[in-house]
Design an enzyme around this catalytic site. Structure first.
Site, mmCIF file in Angstrom:
data_model
loop_
_atom_site.group_PDB
_atom_site.id
_atom_site.type_symbol
_atom_site.label_atom_id
_atom_site.label_comp_id
_atom_site.label_asym_id
_atom_site.label_seq_id
_atom_site.Cartn_x
_atom_site.Cartn_y
_atom_site.Cartn_z
ATOM 1 N N GLU A 114 -83.732 -17.340 17.107
ATOM 2 C CA GLU A 114 -84.138 -16.842 18.221
ATOM 3 C C GLU A 114 -85.944 -16.379 18.254
ATOM 4 O O GLU A 114 -86.565 -16.348 17.054
ATOM 5 C CB GLU A 114 -83.411 -15.532 18.762
ATOM 6 C CG GLU A 114 -81.951 -16.047 19.176
ATOM 7 C CD GLU A 114 -81.212 -15.174 19.512
ATOM 8 O OE1 GLU A 114 -81.290 -13.933 19.277
ATOM 9 O OE2 GLU A 114 -79.776 -15.372 20.200
ATOM 10 N N HIS A 238 -85.744 -10.171 29.823
ATOM 11 C CA HIS A 238 -85.107 -11.254 29.226
ATOM 12 C C HIS A 238 -86.105 -12.461 29.805
ATOM 13 O O HIS A 238 -86.037 -12.558 31.248
ATOM 14 C CB HIS A 238 -83.908 -11.703 28.918
ATOM 15 C CG HIS A 238 -83.465 -12.450 28.207
ATOM 16 N ND1 HIS A 238 -83.733 -13.894 28.299
ATOM 17 C CD2 HIS A 238 -82.717 -12.326 27.135
ATOM 18 C CE1 HIS A 238 -83.097 -14.425 27.475
ATOM 19 N NE2 HIS A 238 -82.568 -13.622 26.558
ATOM 20 N N ARG A 285 -89.968 -11.708 23.158
ATOM 21 C CA ARG A 285 -89.746 -11.900 24.417
ATOM 22 C C ARG A 285 -90.660 -11.148 25.614
ATOM 23 O O ARG A 285 -90.782 -11.615 26.651
ATOM 24 C CB ARG A 285 -88.575 -10.826 24.526
ATOM 25 C CG ARG A 285 -87.326 -11.686 24.596
ATOM 26 C CD ARG A 285 -86.162 -10.594 24.442
ATOM 27 N NE ARG A 285 -85.028 -11.669 24.176
ATOM 28 C CZ ARG A 285 -83.909 -11.103 23.771
ATOM 29 N NH1 ARG A 285 -83.431 -9.771 24.066
ATOM 30 N NH2 ARG A 285 -83.089 -11.885 23.282
ATOM 31 N N HIS A 346 -83.038 -6.657 30.889
ATOM 32 C CA HIS A 346 -82.069 -6.873 29.871
ATOM 33 C C HIS A 346 -81.711 -5.900 29.048
ATOM 34 O O HIS A 346 -80.651 -5.870 28.642
ATOM 35 C CB HIS A 346 -82.796 -8.154 28.990
ATOM 36 C CG HIS A 346 -81.940 -8.650 27.998
ATOM 37 N ND1 HIS A 346 -80.641 -9.336 28.401
ATOM 38 C CD2 HIS A 346 -82.037 -8.929 26.829
ATOM 39 C CE1 HIS A 346 -80.106 -9.749 27.366
ATOM 40 N NE2 HIS A 346 -80.594 -9.433 26.216
ATOM 41 N N ARG A 381 -87.532 -4.699 21.747
ATOM 42 C CA ARG A 381 -86.571 -5.211 20.488
ATOM 43 C C ARG A 381 -86.540 -6.460 20.223
ATOM 44 O O ARG A 381 -86.715 -7.593 21.074
ATOM 45 C CB ARG A 381 -85.076 -4.750 21.274
ATOM 46 C CG ARG A 381 -83.963 -5.261 20.413
ATOM 47 C CD ARG A 381 -82.844 -4.967 21.162
ATOM 48 N NE ARG A 381 -82.452 -5.681 22.500
ATOM 49 C CZ ARG A 381 -81.759 -6.877 22.370
ATOM 50 N NH1 ARG A 381 -80.997 -7.272 21.375
ATOM 51 N NH2 ARG A 381 -81.647 -7.433 23.457
HETATM 52 P P1 FAD Z 1 -72.076 -1.330 25.827
HETATM 53 O O1 FAD Z 1 -71.403 -2.688 25.177
HETATM 54 O O2 FAD Z 1 -72.875 -1.579 27.090
HETATM 55 O O3 FAD Z 1 -70.778 -0.384 26.260
HETATM 56 C C1 FAD Z 1 -71.129 0.812 26.923
HETATM 57 C C2 FAD Z 1 -69.707 1.346 27.350
HETATM 58 O O4 FAD Z 1 -69.975 2.638 27.942
HETATM 59 C C3 FAD Z 1 -68.720 0.629 28.100
HETATM 60 O O5 FAD Z 1 -67.329 0.747 27.805
HETATM 61 C C4 FAD Z 1 -68.848 1.508 29.394
HETATM 62 O O6 FAD Z 1 -67.533 1.454 30.357
HETATM 63 C C5 FAD Z 1 -68.884 2.905 28.871
HETATM 64 N N1 FAD Z 1 -69.775 3.894 29.715
HETATM 65 C C6 FAD Z 1 -70.684 3.869 30.369
HETATM 66 N N2 FAD Z 1 -71.118 4.881 31.091
HETATM 67 C C7 FAD Z 1 -69.808 5.709 31.051
HETATM 68 C C8 FAD Z 1 -69.491 6.905 31.760
HETATM 69 N N3 FAD Z 1 -69.976 7.550 32.592
HETATM 70 N N4 FAD Z 1 -68.157 7.261 31.459
HETATM 71 C C9 FAD Z 1 -67.396 6.819 30.682
HETATM 72 N N5 FAD Z 1 -67.966 5.482 30.090
HETATM 73 C C10 FAD Z 1 -68.991 5.171 30.186
HETATM 74 N N6 FAD Z 1 -77.754 -7.979 21.655
HETATM 75 C C11 FAD Z 1 -77.592 -8.724 20.552
HETATM 76 O O7 FAD Z 1 -77.660 -8.073 19.654
HETATM 77 N N7 FAD Z 1 -77.158 -10.191 20.707
HETATM 78 C C12 FAD Z 1 -77.027 -10.799 21.617
HETATM 79 O O8 FAD Z 1 -76.896 -11.985 21.732
HETATM 80 C C13 FAD Z 1 -77.079 -10.265 22.778
HETATM 81 N N8 FAD Z 1 -76.915 -10.642 24.082
HETATM 82 C C14 FAD Z 1 -76.703 -9.872 25.273
HETATM 83 C C15 FAD Z 1 -76.756 -10.861 26.548
HETATM 84 C C16 FAD Z 1 -76.507 -10.028 27.575
HETATM 85 C C17 FAD Z 1 -76.416 -10.735 28.938
HETATM 86 C C18 FAD Z 1 -76.725 -8.549 27.612
HETATM 87 C C19 FAD Z 1 -76.845 -8.009 29.052
HETATM 88 C C20 FAD Z 1 -77.017 -7.849 26.473
HETATM 89 C C21 FAD Z 1 -77.241 -8.846 25.424
HETATM 90 N N9 FAD Z 1 -77.646 -8.034 24.216
HETATM 91 C C22 FAD Z 1 -77.553 -8.733 23.136
HETATM 92 C C23 FAD Z 1 -77.734 -6.556 24.182
HETATM 93 C C24 FAD Z 1 -76.276 -6.024 23.697
HETATM 94 O O9 FAD Z 1 -74.977 -6.646 24.157
HETATM 95 C C25 FAD Z 1 -75.930 -4.389 23.742
HETATM 96 O O10 FAD Z 1 -77.220 -3.677 23.849
HETATM 97 C C26 FAD Z 1 -74.920 -3.796 23.363
HETATM 98 O O11 FAD Z 1 -73.828 -4.577 23.576
HETATM 99 C C27 FAD Z 1 -74.711 -2.462 23.838
HETATM 100 O O12 FAD Z 1 -73.445 -1.988 23.057
HETATM 101 P P2 FAD Z 1 -73.043 -0.453 23.342
HETATM 102 O O13 FAD Z 1 -71.815 -0.499 22.317
HETATM 103 O O14 FAD Z 1 -74.078 0.463 23.124
HETATM 104 O O15 FAD Z 1 -72.893 -0.470 24.884
HETATM 105 C C1 SIN Z 2 -79.938 -13.979 23.909
HETATM 106 O O1 SIN Z 2 -78.886 -14.421 23.729
HETATM 107 O O2 SIN Z 2 -80.863 -14.521 24.357
HETATM 108 C C2 SIN Z 2 -80.110 -12.584 24.127
HETATM 109 C C3 SIN Z 2 -79.977 -11.895 22.502
HETATM 110 C C4 SIN Z 2 -80.344 -10.313 22.743
HETATM 111 O O3 SIN Z 2 -80.696 -9.839 23.650
HETATM 112 O O4 SIN Z 2 -80.413 -10.057 21.555
#
Ligand code: FAD
Ligand code: SIN
Length: 528
Positions: A114, A238, A285, A346, A381
């Site tokens: 990537e 993104h 990015r 993103h 990032r």
């Molecule tokens: P999340 O997985 O977002 O979980 C948040 C949790 O908090 C959820 O359960 C939600 O319900 C809960 N929550 C929020 N507010 C409240 C509230 N008020 N009360 C109770 N619960 C609440 N990163 C990578 O490293 N590789 C990738 O390939 C990648 N691809 C991505 C693709 C997309 C489309 C997106 C949007 C992001 C991507 N990212 C990627 C970034 C990565 O997915 C996220 O940064 C990461 O998953 C965040 O995880 P988290 O556990 O911090 O939060």
């Molecule tokens: C992607 O698959 O392009 C997202 C990867 C990331 O957000 O880290």
């Protein structure tokens, strides 16, 4: 109603569930989610997780790439720590059953590439890595007798000493007040340690790849509870979100460019990235997103093209099965034609200030994942470093809680939520209107390219909305929409204030009024 656990975790994504699984051997843990358990960004991740696993790659190279993407604002010690932990974190996911794509020949896993990475370094499960990770973590959590999973529970605010029956002034955190969608009541959940793992704030923007619930709730709650918040101006856009009038937030993974996808100006038919950066489509990015933004604005385009049709159809279908199928349903065959794409918000690089153990400023409060500013990402990032951060800091917070259990504050008697002076909201439309306004001015005035004048316009609007929303919150019974709106206003304000205070262009913060990078890299730290 008052519930009590040893540890309360808000958020059931990679960060929250990793913390829960690492605590459950010795603690009774509750994990709440504001909707379904798998509704966070984790389940949406496509590309994969970065780790040094290839012969010829090195921790130094991964650290270097992370620092280059982060424009030198990263905390070197944290970057080295997280990068060093990455192979072990991947191994643990594999043990939990995540079916990473196998490599050919001698390599155990297939590694994709990537933007910003100098090596093939990304383990993945085709183009739906996050879904596989989420399912494996959820399955392990469901099976653990010490973990209680509570979906549809929307955290409103942290319970602190101010909410104690004796009105103690301690800044310690003792749990959360949360709105149950099932009972429509506000419940008090107390715990000796609380972990915020609530994800990012992408929905402060009109166009975002993030899920509907990414409204910055954890950042706003921690801020209101007295914790510092840092680097909120660094909102990552993104480069390649699908351009489609119906589906506004479908990501086209960066791995498409990693496997040879080219960015083409649809008017000239010319590949444009080499004009902007020697790394072309694989530049970090921020650079690719600004280049696309510039092509779109200069030529008055609606989108640019991302083209992978020169690769073998079988290769494209094998590596990107979900994107292929989804787009086929929309009439685009990516093995034969280009994909219309635009940049979209993103990832939230800033957030609640934490140390390497996930400790925040408030005793008893930890945070992990996208809700934090840990020092890993700096001003931008590096792709696929985010799930990694969730895994490393989720585990670190759990270990710190275990090791310091005796010194964590025992929850005092807490006053229940008081609804005696509020009525039901009479006009839902005001919430929808305010939400729409924020997202639109954030997109137009606090987007990829900024100016002081636009940021000041945004600040005037957010000041007005803050007063209005404070009024709704004071007078009306809370609803999930009102809770989110209150948090969106809070994070929009934090983003704008941070952006106004940075008088340089660095990483994701690019302003025409200060186009140069300053000699010294300094975090923006807002103190409540
Ligand atoms: P999340 O997985 O977002 O979980 C948040 C949790 O908090 C959820 O359960 C939600 O319900 C809960 N929550 C929020 N507010 C409240 C509230 N008020 N009360 C109770 N619960 C609440 N990163 C990578 O490293 N590789 C990738 O390939 C990648 N691809 C991505 C693709 C997309 C489309 C997106 C949007 C992001 C991507 N990212 C990627 C970034 C990565 O997915 C996220 O940064 C990461 O998953 C965040 O995880 P988290 O556990 O911090 O939060
Ligand atoms: C992607 O698959 O392009 C997202 C990867 C990331 O957000 O880290």
């Amino acid at each position: 109603m008052i519930d009590a656990y040893d540890v309360l975790i808000a958020g059931s994504g990679a960060a929250g569930l990793t913390a829960a699984l690492n605590l459950a051997a010795s603690k009774r843990v509750a994990v709440i989610a504001k909707g379904r358990l798998s509704e966070g960004a984790t389940g949406w991740a496509q590309g994969g997780i970065a780790a040094v696993l290839e012969d010829g790659d090195s921790f130094e190279a991964h650290v270097h790439d992370t620092m280059i993407a982060g424009a030198g604002l990263n905390d070197l010690g944290i970057v080295e720590h997280v990068v060093g932990e990455a192979p072990r974190a991947i191994e643990r996911l594999a043990e939990l059953g995540v079916p990473f794509n196998a490599g050919d020949g001698s390599e155990r896993w297939h590694l994709t590439r990537e933007g910003g990475h100098s090596h093939r370094r990304i383990v993945h499960v085709a183009d739906a890595t996050g879904w596989a990770v989420q399912q494996a973590l959820e399955k392990a959590a469901v099976e653990h007798p010490n973990i209680t999973l509570v979906p549809d529970m929307v955290a409103i605010d942290l319970v602190t000493g101010r909410h104690a029956a004796d009105f103690s002034t301690s800044g310690a955190v003792h749990g959360l007040y949360a709105f149950s969608r099932e009972t429509r009541q506000v419940e008090t959940i107390v715990a000796r340690a609380t972990i915020l793992a609530t994800g990012g704030a992408g929905r402060a923007y009109l166009y975002s790849t993030a899920p509907r619930g990414a409204t910055g709730d954890g950042i706003a709650m921690a801020w209101r509870a007295g914790c510092r918040v840092s680097n909120m101006e660094f909102m990552q856009f993104h480069p390649t979100c699908l351009y489609n009038l119906e589906i506004k937030n479908f990501l086209i993974t960066e791995a498409v460019r990693g496997e040879g996808g080219l960015l083409i100006n649809p008017r000239s038919g010319k590949r444009f990235m080499p004009d902007y950066d020697e790394r072309a489509e694989l530049a970090p990015r921020d650079i690719v997103a600004r280049a696309i933004d510039s092509e779109i604005k200069r030529d008055g385009l609606d989108f640019v093209h991302l083209d992978i049709s020169h690769r073998e159809p079988a290769f494209v279908k094998e590596h990107f099965p979900n994107i292929h199928e989804k787009l086929l349903g929309l009439g685009i065959d990516i093995t034969r034609e280009p994909i219309p794409v635009v940049p979209a918000q993103h990832y939230t690089c800033g957030g609640v200030v934490v140390d390497r153990h996930g400790c925040t400023d408030a005793p008893g409060l930890y945070a992990a994942g996208e809700v934090t500013q840990s020092g890993l990402h700096g001003a931008n990032r590096l792709a696929s470093n985010s799930l990694l951060e969730c895994l490393v800091f989720g585990e670190a917070a759990a270990k710190h809680i275990d090791a310091h259990w005796g010194s964590l504050p025992e929850p005092p008697a807490i006053r229940p939520w008081d609804e005696s002076r509020v009525t039901d909201l009479d006009e839902e439309v005001v919430i929808q209107q305010s939400w729409g306004e924020i997202r639109r001015f954030m997109w137009n005035f606090v987007g990829i390219v900024r100016t002081t004048k636009r940021l000041e316009r945004a600040r005037n609007r957010v000041d007005l909305l803050r007063r209005e929303v404070a009024g709704y919150y004071r007078d009306f019974r809370v609803t999930p929409d009102l809770i989110e709106l209150r948090n969106l206003v809070e994070v929009a304000d934090l983003i704008i204030r941070s952006a106004l205070s940075r008088h340089e262009s660095r990483g994701l913060h690019y302003t025409l009024d200060y186009p140069e990078i300053a000699a010294e890299a300094v975090d923006t730290v807002l103190v409540p």
